[in-house]
Design a protein around this motif. Structure first.
Motif, PDB file in Angstrom:
ATOM      1  N   GLY A  18     -62.231 -10.919  69.485  1.00 45.81           N
ATOM      2  CA  GLY A  18     -63.260  -9.904  68.953  1.00 45.81           C
ATOM      3  C   GLY A  18     -64.561 -10.364  69.366  1.00 45.81           C
ATOM      4  O   GLY A  18     -64.926 -11.146  70.378  1.00 45.81           O
ATOM      5  N   GLY A  19     -65.619  -9.611  69.026  1.00 47.41           N
ATOM      6  CA  GLY A  19     -67.155  -9.920  69.655  1.00 47.41           C
ATOM      7  C   GLY A  19     -67.616 -11.051  68.779  1.00 47.41           C
ATOM      8  O   GLY A  19     -68.530 -11.706  69.768  1.00 47.41           O
ATOM      9  N   TYR A  20     -66.910 -11.500  68.030  1.00 48.75           N
ATOM     10  CA  TYR A  20     -67.524 -13.051  67.450  1.00 48.75           C
ATOM     11  C   TYR A  20     -66.683 -14.020  67.726  1.00 48.75           C
ATOM     12  O   TYR A  20     -67.044 -15.290  67.562  1.00 48.75           O
ATOM     13  N   GLY A  21     -65.145 -13.892  67.207  1.00 49.70           N
ATOM     14  CA  GLY A  21     -64.413 -14.870  67.444  1.00 49.70           C
ATOM     15  C   GLY A  21     -63.033 -14.588  68.162  1.00 49.70           C
ATOM     16  O   GLY A  21     -62.822 -13.754  68.778  1.00 49.70           O
ATOM     17  N   GLN A  22     -61.949 -15.403  67.629  1.00 51.23           N
ATOM     18  CA  GLN A  22     -60.483 -15.100  68.258  1.00 51.23           C
ATOM     19  C   GLN A  22     -59.683 -15.008  66.992  1.00 51.23           C
ATOM     20  O   GLN A  22     -59.806 -15.650  66.068  1.00 51.23           O
ATOM     21  N   ILE A  23     -58.645 -14.166  67.256  1.00 55.37           N
ATOM     22  CA  ILE A  23     -57.693 -14.196  66.194  1.00 55.37           C
ATOM     23  C   ILE A  23     -56.263 -14.703  66.699  1.00 55.37           C
ATOM     24  O   ILE A  23     -55.711 -14.238  67.936  1.00 55.37           O
ATOM     25  N   TYR A  24     -55.664 -15.667  66.217  1.00 52.40           N
ATOM     26  CA  TYR A  24     -54.505 -16.355  66.666  1.00 52.40           C
ATOM     27  C   TYR A  24     -53.071 -15.892  65.737  1.00 52.40           C
ATOM     28  O   TYR A  24     -53.312 -15.670  64.474  1.00 52.40           O
ATOM     29  N   TYR A  25     -52.027 -15.712  66.268  1.00 51.27           N
ATOM     30  CA  TYR A  25     -50.802 -15.631  65.601  1.00 51.27           C
ATOM     31  C   TYR A  25     -50.212 -16.885  65.108  1.00 51.27           C
ATOM     32  O   TYR A  25     -50.273 -18.055  66.059  1.00 51.27           O
ATOM     33  N   ALA A  26     -49.734 -17.333  64.212  1.00 53.47           N
ATOM     34  CA  ALA A  26     -49.324 -18.758  63.712  1.00 53.47           C
ATOM     35  C   ALA A  26     -48.238 -18.758  62.651  1.00 53.47           C
ATOM     36  O   ALA A  26     -48.110 -17.663  62.039  1.00 53.47           O
ATOM     37  N   SER A  27     -47.642 -19.754  62.449  1.00 53.32           N
ATOM     38  CA  SER A  27     -46.846 -19.843  61.470  1.00 53.32           C
ATOM     39  C   SER A  27     -47.009 -21.034  60.553  1.00 53.32           C
ATOM     40  O   SER A  27     -48.130 -21.945  60.854  1.00 53.32           O
ATOM     41  N   ASP A  28     -46.596 -20.872  59.220  1.00 54.04           N
ATOM     42  CA  ASP A  28     -47.186 -21.882  58.268  1.00 54.04           C
ATOM     43  C   ASP A  28     -45.860 -22.122  57.287  1.00 54.04           C
ATOM     44  O   ASP A  28     -45.177 -21.506  56.817  1.00 54.04           O
ATOM     45  N   PRO A  29     -45.381 -23.346  57.354  1.00 55.56           N
ATOM     46  CA  PRO A  29     -44.558 -23.957  56.668  1.00 55.56           C
ATOM     47  C   PRO A  29     -44.583 -23.608  55.085  1.00 55.56           C
ATOM     48  O   PRO A  29     -43.596 -23.606  54.320  1.00 55.56           O
TER      49      PRO A  29
END
Ligand SMILES: Nc1ncnc2c1ncn2[C@@H]1O[C@H](COP(=O)(O)OP(=O)(O)OP(=O)(O)O)[C@@H](O)[C@H]1O
Length: 327
Positions: free
Chosen positions: A36-47
């Motif tokens: 994005g204009g300000y940051g980043q977005i990641y795909y992740a998994s969570d136990p």
């Protein structure tokens, strides 16, 4: 239902998190969804959380000063938890270098779903259901005393699970602002506040540097629906003054462009454009103006992208008059 995996962006070396990194010792990073204009977005998994998640991050220091945008988003998302049109937040906080929010993974944003349509638009029934849910999302935010100030198709996504795939979620709370005092009275409007929002979708009042109110979120919502129905908004990002004037012209009751959206949407837009800054919008009445556009579909029936965009082709108008040139 097949598990949804978001399309991932190519790496370009500027990633703040690494593939397979265990963020905060808990979330396994699987790839980059967007910058994005300000940051980043990641795909992740969570136990812990049953569904996949996204990690939205921004550097604590941006252009030499401390970035407060995500701290505000963390606070507002926390306060909005439990509202149906707000993404579930699983964690938030900061490291030495990064502010972060971990939230439920949602589907592609509505702007991308529109781009995937072979005719580059969505059917009236799908658009009506998106805007009706968008109004419910605005009610969630406004009832807490905040304005969103960045309503646009790219900030609306549907859920991805059996229970949420027909539930619209409003994302990106980085530009919110309080418009109500804790006692429910309105805050005093400021003279010439700084510009906030996305130029293409902001109201004429925002162009004129008037302080924003719920009515301005509604105007951005109405413009978003126009864009989904008509392929493009009838203005180009040219000179800002031209853009402002094109919006004003579009809002005239006899505007030919406005009428291309169909009778129900024209009436809805007229009601939205007549809202004044001091007005308290009647959310249910505005939603009701769009019920006819839904045709025989309920909120839980399939949307265009689940039916190969069949209804987007046959929405009663030729593609030529939808695909007018930008003015
Ligand atoms: N929970 C989510 N699940 C899946 N995708 C998401 C989620 N939140 C955001 N996105 C995607 O990431 C994009 C950018 O998100 P967001 O607007 O929150 O980030 P931003 O850094 O503030 O971006 P911008 O500067 O463009 O406003 C959205 O358009 C949407 O497609």
């Amino acid at each position: 239902m097949k598990k949804y995996t978001p399309p991932l962006k190519d790496r370009n070396g500027s990633e703040l998190l690494q593939m397979n990194e265990m963020f905060r010792g808990r979330f396994k990073v699987r790839g980059l969804i967007g910058r994005g204009g300000y940051g980043q977005i990641y795909y992740a998994s969570d136990p812990v959380f049953p569904d996949d998640v996204v990690i939205k991050i921004e550097p604590v220091i941006r252009r030499g000063s401390t970035s407060k945008r995500m701290l505000l988003e963390q606070k507002i998302l926390y306060r909005l938890q439990g509202r149906p049109h707000v993404p579930i937040m699983c964690a938030s906080g900061h490291t030495d270098q990064l502010n972060f929010i971990v939230m439920q993974l949602l589907g592609p944003n509505i702007g991308d779903l529109k781009k995937r349509s072979p005719v580059k638009r969505l059917s009236p029934s799908t658009v009506a259901r998106i805007i009706i849910q968008g109004i419910a999302a605005l009610r969630d935010v406004h009832s807490l005393g905040y304005l969103h100030r960045d309503v646009k198709p790219a900030n609306m996504c549907f859920g991805i699970t059996q229970n949420t795939r027909h539930v619209l979620k409003l994302v990106d709370y980085g530009l919110v602002r309080r418009f109500m005092n804790p006692d429910g009275t309105r805050r005093k409007l400021r003279n010439r506040p700084g510009f906030r929002g996305t130029l293409r979708y902001v109201s004429v009042r925002v162009h004129d540097r008037k302080d924003q109110s719920p009515a301005d979120d509604f105007v951005s919502m109405a413009y978003s629906g126009v864009e989904l129905l008509l392929v493009n908004l009838p203005w180009k990002l040219a000179h800002i003054e031209d853009l402002r004037n094109a919006k004003e012209e579009f809002q005239q009751p006899n505007s030919p462009f406005l009428q291309l959206t169909g009778p129900a949407y024209t009436i809805f837009c007229a009601a939205v454009f007549s809202l004044r800054s001091s007005d308290q919008p009647d959310y249910s009445a505005l939603q009701a103006l769009l019920f006819d556009m839904m045709g025989d579909k309920s909120m839980k029936d399939a949307y265009d992208w689940e039916e190969n965009y069949r209804d987007a082709y046959s929405n009663g108008s030729s593609s030529e008059n939808k695909d007018f040139a930008d003015i």
